[in-house]
Design a protein around this motif. Structure first.
Motif, PDB file in Angstrom:
ATOM      1  N   ALA A  17      18.808  30.346  55.575  1.00  0.00           N
ATOM      2  CA  ALA A  17      20.022  30.702  56.317  1.00  0.00           C
ATOM      3  C   ALA A  17      20.261  29.704  57.444  1.00  0.00           C
ATOM      4  O   ALA A  17      19.686  29.819  58.520  1.00  0.00           O
ATOM      5  CB  ALA A  17      19.903  32.123  56.870  1.00  0.00           C
ATOM      6  N   GLY A  18      21.094  28.690  57.142  1.00  0.00           N
ATOM      7  CA  GLY A  18      21.428  27.677  58.144  1.00  0.00           C
ATOM      8  C   GLY A  18      22.820  27.943  58.697  1.00  0.00           C
ATOM      9  O   GLY A  18      22.993  28.772  59.599  1.00  0.00           O
ATOM     10  N   SER A  19      23.821  27.282  58.107  1.00  0.00           N
ATOM     11  CA  SER A  19      25.202  27.481  58.563  1.00  0.00           C
ATOM     12  C   SER A  19      25.640  28.929  58.402  1.00  0.00           C
ATOM     13  O   SER A  19      26.422  29.446  59.199  1.00  0.00           O
ATOM     14  CB  SER A  19      26.145  26.585  57.754  1.00  0.00           C
ATOM     15  N   ASP A  20      25.133  29.573  57.367  1.00  0.00           N
ATOM     16  CA  ASP A  20      25.530  30.956  57.076  1.00  0.00           C
ATOM     17  C   ASP A  20      24.713  31.897  57.968  1.00  0.00           C
ATOM     18  O   ASP A  20      23.763  32.545  57.534  1.00  0.00           O
ATOM     19  CB  ASP A  20      25.260  31.237  55.589  1.00  0.00           C
TER      20      ASP A  20
ATOM     21  N   ARG B 285      25.639  15.448  64.416  1.00  0.00           N
ATOM     22  CA  ARG B 285      26.639  15.977  63.468  1.00  0.00           C
ATOM     23  C   ARG B 285      26.110  17.164  62.690  1.00  0.00           C
ATOM     24  O   ARG B 285      26.802  17.725  61.854  1.00  0.00           O
ATOM     25  CB  ARG B 285      27.056  14.864  62.491  1.00  0.00           C
ATOM     26  N   ILE B 286      24.849  17.519  62.946  1.00  0.00           N
ATOM     27  CA  ILE B 286      24.224  18.597  62.183  1.00  0.00           C
ATOM     28  C   ILE B 286      23.901  19.807  63.044  1.00  0.00           C
ATOM     29  O   ILE B 286      24.226  20.939  62.683  1.00  0.00           O
ATOM     30  CB  ILE B 286      22.969  18.069  61.452  1.00  0.00           C
ATOM     31  N   TRP B 287      23.257  19.578  64.201  1.00  0.00           N
ATOM     32  CA  TRP B 287      22.818  20.764  64.955  1.00  0.00           C
ATOM     33  C   TRP B 287      23.968  21.388  65.733  1.00  0.00           C
ATOM     34  O   TRP B 287      25.020  20.798  65.896  1.00  0.00           O
ATOM     35  CB  TRP B 287      21.601  20.484  65.802  1.00  0.00           C
ATOM     36  N   ASP B 288      23.707  22.622  66.146  1.00  0.00           N
ATOM     37  CA  ASP B 288      24.729  23.421  66.846  1.00  0.00           C
ATOM     38  C   ASP B 288      26.018  23.550  66.047  1.00  0.00           C
ATOM     39  O   ASP B 288      27.115  23.572  66.611  1.00  0.00           O
ATOM     40  CB  ASP B 288      24.999  22.851  68.253  1.00  0.00           C
ATOM     41  N   GLY B 289      25.866  23.636  64.735  1.00  0.00           N
ATOM     42  CA  GLY B 289      27.020  23.773  63.845  1.00  0.00           C
ATOM     43  C   GLY B 289      27.411  22.412  63.308  1.00  0.00           C
ATOM     44  O   GLY B 289      27.798  21.522  64.073  1.00  0.00           O
ATOM     45  N   THR B 290      27.313  22.245  61.971  1.00  0.00           N
ATOM     46  CA  THR B 290      27.598  20.937  61.367  1.00  0.00           C
ATOM     47  C   THR B 290      29.077  20.572  61.557  1.00  0.00           C
ATOM     48  O   THR B 290      29.906  21.423  61.901  1.00  0.00           O
ATOM     49  CB  THR B 290      27.309  20.965  59.852  1.00  0.00           C
ATOM     50  N   SER B 291      29.385  19.307  61.269  1.00  0.00           N
ATOM     51  CA  SER B 291      30.784  18.863  61.361  1.00  0.00           C
ATOM     52  C   SER B 291      31.683  19.715  60.475  1.00  0.00           C
ATOM     53  O   SER B 291      32.821  20.032  60.840  1.00  0.00           O
ATOM     54  CB  SER B 291      30.898  17.393  60.942  1.00  0.00           C
TER      55      SER B 291
ATOM     56  N   PRO C 259       8.155  15.751  60.455  1.00  0.00           N
ATOM     57  CA  PRO C 259       8.749  14.829  61.436  1.00  0.00           C
ATOM     58  C   PRO C 259      10.236  14.599  61.136  1.00  0.00           C
ATOM     59  O   PRO C 259      10.648  14.616  59.981  1.00  0.00           O
ATOM     60  CB  PRO C 259       7.967  13.535  61.237  1.00  0.00           C
ATOM     61  N   CYS C 260      11.010  14.421  62.177  1.00  0.00           N
ATOM     62  CA  CYS C 260      12.466  14.237  62.046  1.00  0.00           C
ATOM     63  C   CYS C 260      12.804  12.788  62.374  1.00  0.00           C
ATOM     64  O   CYS C 260      12.177  12.185  63.257  1.00  0.00           O
ATOM     65  CB  CYS C 260      13.156  15.185  63.027  1.00  0.00           C
ATOM     66  N   VAL C 261      13.779  12.240  61.673  1.00  0.00           N
ATOM     67  CA  VAL C 261      14.144  10.831  61.882  1.00  0.00           C
ATOM     68  C   VAL C 261      14.794  10.631  63.253  1.00  0.00           C
ATOM     69  O   VAL C 261      14.717   9.562  63.853  1.00  0.00           O
ATOM     70  CB  VAL C 261      15.058  10.359  60.717  1.00  0.00           C
TER      71      VAL C 261
HETATM   72  C1  LIG Z   1      16.616  18.161  64.630  1.00  0.00           C
HETATM   73  C2  LIG Z   1      17.129  19.563  64.488  1.00  0.00           C
HETATM   74  C3  LIG Z   1      16.935  20.467  65.527  1.00  0.00           C
HETATM   75  C4  LIG Z   1      17.389  21.795  65.398  1.00  0.00           C
HETATM   76  N1  LIG Z   1      17.142  22.684  66.414  1.00  0.00           N
HETATM   77  C5  LIG Z   1      17.432  23.995  66.207  1.00  0.00           C
HETATM   78  C6  LIG Z   1      17.037  25.000  67.154  1.00  0.00           C
HETATM   79  O1  LIG Z   1      16.462  24.690  68.214  1.00  0.00           O
HETATM   80  N2  LIG Z   1      17.294  26.294  66.874  1.00  0.00           N
HETATM   81  C7  LIG Z   1      17.920  26.686  65.731  1.00  0.00           C
HETATM   82  O2  LIG Z   1      18.117  27.877  65.544  1.00  0.00           O
HETATM   83  N3  LIG Z   1      18.326  25.764  64.820  1.00  0.00           N
HETATM   84  C8  LIG Z   1      18.091  24.442  65.027  1.00  0.00           C
HETATM   85  N4  LIG Z   1      18.469  23.507  64.085  1.00  0.00           N
HETATM   86  C9  LIG Z   1      19.143  23.951  62.888  1.00  0.00           C
HETATM   87  C10 LIG Z   1      20.594  23.502  62.776  1.00  0.00           C
HETATM   88  O3  LIG Z   1      21.418  24.237  63.634  1.00  0.00           O
HETATM   89  C11 LIG Z   1      20.953  23.629  61.288  1.00  0.00           C
HETATM   90  O4  LIG Z   1      20.282  22.568  60.627  1.00  0.00           O
HETATM   91  C12 LIG Z   1      22.428  23.556  61.023  1.00  0.00           C
HETATM   92  O5  LIG Z   1      23.088  24.685  61.544  1.00  0.00           O
HETATM   93  C13 LIG Z   1      22.750  23.444  59.519  1.00  0.00           C
HETATM   94  O6  LIG Z   1      22.008  24.351  58.765  1.00  0.00           O
HETATM   95  P1  LIG Z   1      21.167  23.813  57.487  1.00  0.00           P
HETATM   96  O7  LIG Z   1      20.373  22.667  57.934  1.00  0.00           O
HETATM   97  O8  LIG Z   1      20.455  24.974  56.919  1.00  0.00           O
HETATM   98  O9  LIG Z   1      22.249  23.270  56.480  1.00  0.00           O
HETATM   99  P2  LIG Z   1      23.119  24.139  55.437  1.00  0.00           P
HETATM  100  O10 LIG Z   1      23.744  25.290  56.144  1.00  0.00           O
HETATM  101  O11 LIG Z   1      22.311  24.405  54.231  1.00  0.00           O
HETATM  102  O12 LIG Z   1      24.253  23.111  55.098  1.00  0.00           O
HETATM  103  C14 LIG Z   1      24.055  22.022  54.196  1.00  0.00           C
HETATM  104  C15 LIG Z   1      25.391  21.301  54.056  1.00  0.00           C
HETATM  105  O13 LIG Z   1      26.378  22.211  53.537  1.00  0.00           O
HETATM  106  C16 LIG Z   1      27.487  22.242  54.405  1.00  0.00           C
HETATM  107  N5  LIG Z   1      28.082  23.564  54.442  1.00  0.00           N
HETATM  108  C17 LIG Z   1      27.456  24.760  54.606  1.00  0.00           C
HETATM  109  N6  LIG Z   1      28.348  25.755  54.632  1.00  0.00           N
HETATM  110  C18 LIG Z   1      29.562  25.186  54.490  1.00  0.00           C
HETATM  111  C19 LIG Z   1      30.884  25.677  54.466  1.00  0.00           C
HETATM  112  N7  LIG Z   1      31.153  26.974  54.591  1.00  0.00           N
HETATM  113  N8  LIG Z   1      31.904  24.799  54.300  1.00  0.00           N
HETATM  114  C20 LIG Z   1      31.659  23.459  54.194  1.00  0.00           C
HETATM  115  N9  LIG Z   1      30.434  22.946  54.232  1.00  0.00           N
HETATM  116  C21 LIG Z   1      29.408  23.781  54.384  1.00  0.00           C
HETATM  117  C22 LIG Z   1      26.923  21.876  55.768  1.00  0.00           C
HETATM  118  O14 LIG Z   1      27.949  21.414  56.646  1.00  0.00           O
HETATM  119  C23 LIG Z   1      25.936  20.795  55.401  1.00  0.00           C
HETATM  120  O15 LIG Z   1      26.605  19.596  55.218  1.00  0.00           O
HETATM  121  C24 LIG Z   1      18.065  22.181  64.231  1.00  0.00           C
HETATM  122  C25 LIG Z   1      18.273  21.256  63.205  1.00  0.00           C
HETATM  123  C26 LIG Z   1      17.812  19.967  63.319  1.00  0.00           C
HETATM  124  C27 LIG Z   1      18.034  19.012  62.194  1.00  0.00           C
END
Ligand SMILES: Cc1cc2nc3c(=O)[nH]c(=O)nc-3n(C[C@H](O)[C@H](O)[C@H](O)COP(=O)(O)OP(=O)(O)OC[C@H]3O[C@@H](n4cnc5c(N)ncnc54)[C@H](O)[C@@H]3O)c2cc1C
Length: 386
Positions: A129-132, A363-369, A203-205
């Motif tokens: 559960a990332g973006s969702d 472009r990824i954390w705190d909500g992707t682009s 590790p993260c890039v």
């Molecule tokens: C270095 C790093 C530090 C982080 N720190 C924290 C932290 O401290 N605390 C925390 O809670 N989280 C943290 N995160 C998590 C980060 O907020 C999530 O990685 C991010 O919200 C995306 O979730 P996901 O990686 O699971 O990607 P996914 O949600 O699986 O998304 C994968 C791709 O699908 C796209 N996508 C998904 N849904 C849709 C949609 N509806 N429409 C169009 N495109 C979509 C996304 O934009 C992305 O391109 C961190 C991430 C990183 C990489």
């Protein structure tokens, strides 16, 4: 809209710039090499930031914080954003959501965080559960005076050095016309706690020295008194503070881009090929011109959103536009910088490749682009019932 700065704002920005250049820049190479901020160095930087009155600039003055308005916070983030993440995070901005602490929670979590005695991290994301964000599977089930937490979080930044976790977990479900919806509750979890395992993730890039962790909760008991806000209202709570967090990402992206562009301009002015500085070639000069224009636009967008926030008029779309545009602009600026530095841009001898790697995560954390675009599109369509 008037973006001219008052003398006080100018002083705050200059003081922060001075701190960043004197106290953070000199340690960037070491942190990069070690992938770690040595703990003595972390303590020293925090102490100096506190002594200089620069710590917790985002927190209200009556709590001991900087007491800055949103524009003031953006101005300090523009400066902090110039330095590498692991170091600039030592000038800590405790999570804005902690301002929701009540009673005892203020003494145990909020005030020590503002004083630099305790450090928080935010645990939302899960492997499935990332973006969702609504699909979280970590649960916190009520049992007497405790919640019993089970589940796994990942990508949780600096959980390895945090004293407590701001955890988002499901406490139930409600039926809605669109089907069942998870009810998310926010809990403050001390770290360490019985039933909680914190381990470093891969590790993260981006951002060496600033680590992401996996948190495993296995029947971890959290007192009901540690609930932040009402049960099942964690999202509403989060939504109140998310705008400020996205502006922070926008502002740090702008700050970083300014540093990178300055370096690229200097290189283009000094590096000679075919008998002249490479900046005189249109292929290089126009790249600089485009990036400089986008940089100014991103800064204006960020300051405009902050100005609206100070008037209580900032929308989700304002914050999303600032985060989206600034983080994507930073990607273009760092990419152009590599191109302008040529082969040297890819060598670890210079910081350009680091800036390029570090930029990617914005472009990824705190909500992707894509999620930011969704927020903006929804706000455009809403008046038309879309
Ligand atoms: C270095 C790093 C530090 C982080 N720190 C924290 C932290 O401290 N605390 C925390 O809670 N989280 C943290 N995160 C998590 C980060 O907020 C999530 O990685 C991010 O919200 C995306 O979730 P996901 O990686 O699971 O990607 P996914 O949600 O699986 O998304 C994968 C791709 O699908 C796209 N996508 C998904 N849904 C849709 C949609 N509806 N429409 C169009 N495109 C979509 C996304 O934009 C992305 O391109 C961190 C991430 C990183 C990489």
């Amino acid at each position: 809209m008037d973006f001219s700065l008052s003398d006080e704002q100018r002083l705050i920005a200059a003081t922060m710039r001075d701190f960043v250049e004197k106290e953070l820049y000199p340690h960037e190479d070491e942190v990069e090499r070690l992938d770690e901020v040595p703990s003595q160095l972390a303590r020293t930087i925090r102490k100096k930031a506190i002594a200089a009155g620069l710590y917790a600039p985002n927190m209200p003055a009556d709590l001991g914080g900087g007491g800055l308005d949103a524009v003031g916070v953006v101005l300090v983030e523009l400066e902090l954003g110039r330095a590498s993440y692991a170091l600039q995070m030592l000038v800590e901005r405790p999570s804005n959501i902690l301002q929701a602490c009540q009673g005892e929670q203020r003494e145990r979590y909020l005030l020590p965080a503002v004083r630099g005695e305790r450090h928080d991290c935010v645990a939302m994301t899960e492997p499935e559960a990332g973006s969702d964000v609504r699909s979280r599977t970590t649960t916190a089930l009520r049992d007497g005076h405790s919640y019993v937490v089970n589940g796994t979080k990942h990508f949780i930044s600096h959980a390895d050095v945090a004293d407590f976790i701001i955890l988002f977990a499901a406490t139930g479900e409600e039926q809605t016309p669109r089907g069942p919806k998870k009810l998310i509750t926010t809990l403050l979890v001390d770290s360490p706690s019985p039933g909680l395992t914190v381990r470093r993730g891969p590790p993260c890039v981006s951002n060496r020295g600033y680590h992401q962790c996996e948190l495993v909760f296995s029947d971890c008991r959290v007192p009901v008194a540690n609930r932040l806000g009402e049960e099942g209202r964690g999202f509403e709570l989060l939504a109140r503070w998310l705008g400020a967090t996205r502006l922070q990402v926008a502002a740090t992206s702008v700050g970083r881009a300014r540093r990178v562009l300055e370096a690229a301009v200097q290189w283009a002015a000094g590096r000679r090929q075919f008998g002249q500085p490479i900046g005189r070639f249109q292929g290089v000069g126009f790249q600089l011109a485009d990036r400089a224009t986008e940089l100014e636009a991103a800064e204006m967008l960020t300051l405009r959103a902050a100005t609206k926030m100070d008037r209580g008029a900032m929308t989700d779309a304002d914050a999303a536009m600032a985060k989206l545009y600034a983080s994507e602009m930073l990607g273009r600026v760092t990419d152009s910088a590599i191109q302008i530095f040529g082969g040297m841009g890819l060598m670890t001898e210079l910081p350009v490749e680091r800036w390029w790697r570090d930029a990617r995560v914005e472009r990824i954390w705190d909500g992707t682009s894509e999620i930011q675009r969704q927020i903006i599109a929804r706000s455009l369509l809403r008046p038309y019932g879309g």
